[in-house]
Design a protein around this motif. Structure first.
Motif: not given
Length: 106
Positions: A2-12, A52-56, A58-66
């Motif tokens: 099962e996928k889980k929600l992750y916070r990813v910090r990116v430097v671009l 909706i998080p990238y690579n989801a 389904d259509n659940r939002t971040c707050s719905e997933i948490l």
């Protein structure tokens, strides 16, 4: 798995005339990511709660997933069979914690 929600910090790195132009360029870029760090999401910034998080899958939002994860965690904790001494210790902790909280509110 099962996928889980992750916070990813990116430097671009982008070329721009000022900060707002750099932010705009970053949102339009096909990413060449130079640094990346991920950790399991414990909360969601307000601007991301309805996203909706990238690579989801389904259509659940971040707050719905948490919210779903927190409910599942509470249900799993309730269904655990604990030895009697653990339940006694938990009860004693709850009583002590309630008296501490009551003292702090006074």
């Amino acid at each position: 798995m099962e996928k889980k929600l992750y916070r990813v910090r990116v430097v671009l790195f982008v070329m721009a005339e000022n900060e707002s132009a750099a932010s705009l360029a970053a949102t339009q870029a096909r990413f060449d990511i130079f640094e990346c760090a991920a950790r399991k999401a414990e909360n969601v910034d307000p601007e991301w709660k309805d996203a909706i998080p990238y690579n989801a899958d389904d259509n659940r939002t971040c707050s719905e997933i948490l919210s779903n994860r927190q409910q599942t965690t509470h249900l799993a904790a309730r269904s655990l069979k604990l030895p009697p001494y653990v339940n006694t210790d938990i009860s004693a902790f709850n009583v002590a914690n309630q008296s501490i909280q009551a003292g702090q509110q006074s």
